[in-house]
Design an enzyme around this catalytic site. Structure first.
Site, mmCIF file in Angstrom:
data_model
loop_
_atom_site.group_PDB
_atom_site.id
_atom_site.type_symbol
_atom_site.label_atom_id
_atom_site.label_comp_id
_atom_site.label_asym_id
_atom_site.label_seq_id
_atom_site.Cartn_x
_atom_site.Cartn_y
_atom_site.Cartn_z
ATOM 1 N N HIS A 61 0.399 -1.372 -0.615
ATOM 2 C CA HIS A 61 0.277 0.191 -0.189
ATOM 3 C C HIS A 61 0.666 1.453 0.014
ATOM 4 O O HIS A 61 0.370 2.164 -0.839
ATOM 5 C CB HIS A 61 -0.988 -0.030 1.353
ATOM 6 C CG HIS A 61 -2.044 -1.264 1.395
ATOM 7 N ND1 HIS A 61 -2.432 -1.890 2.615
ATOM 8 C CD2 HIS A 61 -2.738 -1.127 -0.162
ATOM 9 C CE1 HIS A 61 -3.404 -2.633 1.865
ATOM 10 N NE2 HIS A 61 -3.832 -2.222 0.393
ATOM 11 N N ASP A 155 -5.451 -1.105 -8.092
ATOM 12 C CA ASP A 155 -5.100 -2.591 -6.924
ATOM 13 C C ASP A 155 -6.001 -3.196 -6.518
ATOM 14 O O ASP A 155 -6.725 -3.776 -6.554
ATOM 15 C CB ASP A 155 -4.814 -1.285 -5.765
ATOM 16 C CG ASP A 155 -5.638 -2.064 -4.134
ATOM 17 O OD1 ASP A 155 -4.714 -3.611 -5.000
ATOM 18 O OD2 ASP A 155 -5.673 -1.821 -3.165
ATOM 19 N N SER A 156 -5.511 -3.900 -8.370
ATOM 20 C CA SER A 156 -6.147 -5.169 -9.058
ATOM 21 C C SER A 156 -5.790 -6.229 -8.212
ATOM 22 O O SER A 156 -4.845 -6.994 -7.768
ATOM 23 C CB SER A 156 -6.315 -5.000 -10.504
ATOM 24 O OG SER A 156 -5.495 -5.439 -10.531
#
Lengths: 281, 280
Positions: A61, A155-156
Site C-alpha cells: 500500500h 489496485d487489482s
C-alpha cells in the site's frame, strides 16, 4: 488444525495455518476467506489467492500510493480502481493535498468485510469525507467518467476472473482518457519472476499509449517469487526521475510515518534487476 | 511427494518434488537434489532449500558482484561455504581475481553440485585459480596465514553447522585475514521472518569493523520479503564508489548478470524502515 493453501504457482504451495476462521463465503464475483494467522495477522484471500495480510500490507500500500503521489507533488484528485480492502484509500488520504479519493470497486461485499474485519488495514478511511466510493466496474468507470484524475492507482487482483479486464489495452486507454495533464497511472503487475508475460503485455500497451512507461518494484513477504512489479505510465517523463531532494522535501512536508517507503527507497525501486528490465524492453 | 520448507510454525512453503535426482549423506548434511517444475533443480540440505537452478542468479550475483565491484581490483578471494559453486562462478568472472579459496565443510555438497548442478557452478571448480579446502570455515579462518581482498560467507542458516559462522570471534578473525581496504560480505536470511538472524550478527560485525552496511536482494525462492546481506570493511572506500566508476568496472568485467546492474548495486543499500529498525 486447518491450513489455507495457495496454489497460484504449479510446483509451489504456500500454506498458512488458519488459527481462527473469521469468514468464509462466496459473493457474486469471488470466493472470499478471512482468517487469523499467528505470523501474518488477519489474512484476506480471494479465489484462494492471498490478497493482503495485516502484517505486510504496509509494503504494497505504501509503494503503490506514496510513489506516484510524491512524484506528482500536487495531486488533488485520485482514482483507486479495486482496493476494496481500503488500505490504499487510507494511504492516499494521508496526503492532505488530496481533495477527493474516488474508489471504484466491483464488489461491495469486499468493502463491507474490510470495515467489519480489517480495520487494521483500512482504518477509518471509508468514513473520511474526502473518500468517494463507487460500486462499479473499473473499466466502465474509466471509459465514461467526466472526472479527470491526477493519479490513478490500479489496485487489482491477478489477471484472472474479474481482474482480467484491468490488464487490457482497452483499460489502459480508458485510464489515459481520464488522466489529467501531467497525471500518473500506476498498476499492480504481479511478480515478474513467475508472471513475466503479464508484465510484458501491460508494459507493451502502456508504452504505446504514454510518452513514458516503465515499472518499479517492491518486495512483499506474502507473495512468492521475489520482487513484485508496479506499472508506471505518464506523459511527463521527468516524473519518474524526480530528484531525491524534491522527494525528501515533499515526504517531510507530508509528515508520513512509513515502514517501507523512504525517498531513497522510492528512487531505488526504479532500479530494475536485469531479468525484469529484459521483460519490458 | 513434497519437500517441505518450514519458514515458521504457522507458515510453510512446499516445493513439489517432481523427481529425485540424488539423495545422499554428506560429511555434515543430508543432501537432496530434486527437480521442481517452477525452480528447476533444487538443492536442499537437511531439509532446507539452499538454492535452485532458476533463481540462484539473484543471490549469487548479489553476494559476489557487490563486494567485488566495490573494490578496484580484488585479487585474492575466500568463500566460506558456497559448496554449490554459484558464488565461485561469479567471483571467477572478475578478471582481476587471481586466486579463490573455497572452504566448504561438506565435500558431498561440492561433489553433488559438480555432478548435478552444472547450471549453477558451471566449470568453476575446475578453474586453475580455484583451491578447494574441505574444512570448517571457523577453523580455517582461525588457522590460515593468507590474506584476502574479499571474504564471502555463503553459509547455511545459523543453526547446525552454520551456527559458529555468526560469532564475534569468527568475524574478528575474518577482519584479521583481510588486506587493507578489504571487504567482508555475509548473508542473514529474510529479516521479515527472522529479524534476529540479522540484528545479532550485524551488531557483532559492527563491533569488528569500522564500516558496516546492510544491503538487500529479492530472492524468488526465499518467501518472506528481502534477503539481507552485510558488507563490512575497515575502510570507507568500498561504500563510496561513484556510479560512473561502478559502470566502468562493470563494463570491463566479463560478467553477464541477470539481476546485478550498477544501479541495482546502489539501490540495494536503500533500506526500508522496517529493516533499518532491526539493525538500529
Amino acid at each position: 488444525m486447518e491450513w489455507f493453501e495457495e496454489t497460484l504457482h504449479p510446483g509451489l504451495h504456500a500454506r498458512l495455518r488458519i488459527d481462527k476462521l473469521l469468514y468464509r463465503g462466496e459473493s457474486g464475483h469471488q470466493r472470499l476467506i478471512l482468517f487469523e494467522n499467528s505470523e501474518f495477522g488477519r489474512v484476506l484471500a480471494l479465489n484462494d489467492v492471498i490478497q493482503t495480510t495485516e502484517r505486510d500490507e504496509f509494503i504494497y500500500h505504501e509503494m503503490l500510493s506514496h510513489v506516484p503521489l510524491l512524484a506528482h507533488g500536487g495531486a488533488r484528485e485520485v482514482l483507486i480502481v479495486g482496493g476494496g480492502d481500503g488500505g490504499m484509500l487510507e494511504e492516499v488520504l494521508k496526503h492532505s493535498g488530496v481533495c477527493r479519493a474516488t474508489l471504484v470497486e466491483i464488489d461491495a461485499s469486499v468493502i463491507d468485510f474490510s470495515k467489519q474485519y480489517l480495520r487494521a488495514i483500512c482504518g477509518d478511511a471509508f468514513e473520511d469525507p474526502r473518500a468517494h466510493v463507487i460500486i462499479a466496474d473499473g473499466l466502465a468507470h474509466a471509459q465514461t467518467t467526466p472526472d479527470r484524475y491526477d493519479v490513478i492507482i490500479v489496485d487489482s487482483t491477478d489477471p484472472v476472473g474479474p481482474g482480467e479486464a484491468l490488464f487490457s489495452d482497452q483499460f489502459y486507454r480508458a485510464c489515459r482518457r481520464c488522466l489529467a495533464p501531467g497525471g500518473i497511472l500506476v498498476t499492480q503487475n504481479g511478480v515478474p519472476f513467475v508472471q513475466g508475460d503479464e508484465l510484458r503485455q501491460s508494459l507493451t500497451a502502456m508504452k504505446s499509449l504514454f510518452a513514458d512507461a516503465t515499472c518499479y518494484t517492491a518486495c512483499v513477504p506474502a507473495y512468492v517469487g521475489g520482487a513484485m512489479a508496479f506499472g508506471w505510465a505518464s506523459d511527463r517523463a521527468a516524473l519518474r526521475a524526480t530528484p531525491l531532494p524534491v522527494l525528501a522535501g515533499r515526504f517531510a512536508k507530508a509528515g508520513l510515518d512509513t515502514r517501507y517507503y523512504t525517498p531513497a527507497v522510492h528512487q531505488a525501486a526504479f532500479a530494475l534487476p536485469g531479468y525484469i528490465a529484459d521483460l519490458i524492453e | 511427494m513434497e519437500q517441505q520448507d518450514v519458514v515458521y510454525g504457522a507458515w510453510r512453503v512446499q516445493l513439489k518434488i517432481d523427481r529425485v535426482i540424488d539423495r545422499r549423506k554428506g560429511d555434515h548434511h543430508d543432501i537432496l537434489i530434486f527437480e521442481n517444475r517452477l525452480f528447476g533443480r533444487v538443492l536442499a540440505l537437511d531439509g532446507i532449500v539452499q538454492t535452485t537452478e532458476r533463481d540462484e542468479f539473484v543471490f549469487h550475483e548479489m553476494i559476489a558482484h557487490v563486494p567485488l565491484f566495490a573494490l578496484a581490483a580484488p585479487r585474492d578471494v575466500l568463500i566460506i561455504g558456497g559448496g554449490d559453486g554459484g558464488a565461485l562462478r561469479r567471483v571467477l568472472q572478475h578478471p582481476s581475481v587471481a586466486r579463490v579459496h573455497i572452504a566448504e565443510i561438506d565435500s558431498g555438497v561440492i561433489a553433488c553440485s559438480r555432478e548435478h548442478l552444472p547450471a549453477i557452478c558451471g566449470k568453476a571448480f575446475d578453474d586453475p585459480r580455484c583451491t578447494i579446502i574441505v574444512a570448517d570455515g571457523v577453523d580455517y579462518i582461525a588457522g590460515t596465514k593468507r590474506r584476502f581482498d574479499t571474504i564471502l560467507i555463503d553459509a547455511t542458516d545459523p543453526v547446525g553447522p552454520g551456527a559458529a559462522l555468526v560469532h564475534a570471534a569468527f568475524y574478528r578473525n575474518c577482519r584479521d585475514r583481510l588486506t587493507e581496504g578489504g571487504v567482508l560480505v555475509t548473508q542473514h536470511g529474510v529479516p521479515f521472518a527472522e529479524p534476529d538472524w540479522l540484528a545479532r550478527p550485524f551488531a557483532r560485525i559492527g563491533d569488528a569493523f569500522a564500516h558496516t552496511r546492510c544491503y538487500l536482494a529479492s530472492v524468488p525462492a526465499n518467501y518472506g520479503g528481502f534477503l539481507a546481506f552485510t558488507m563490512a570493511s575497515d575502510s570507507a572506500g568500498a561504500f563510496d564508489v561513484t556510479m560512473p566508476e561502478l559502470r566502468r568496472r562493470h563494463a570491463n568485467a566479463s560478467v553477464t548478470p541477470r539481476y546485478y546492474t550498477p544501479d541495482i548495486h546502489q539501490a540495494a543499500f536503500a533500506l526500508p524502515p522496517y529493516i533499518t529498525e532491526i539493525i538500529a
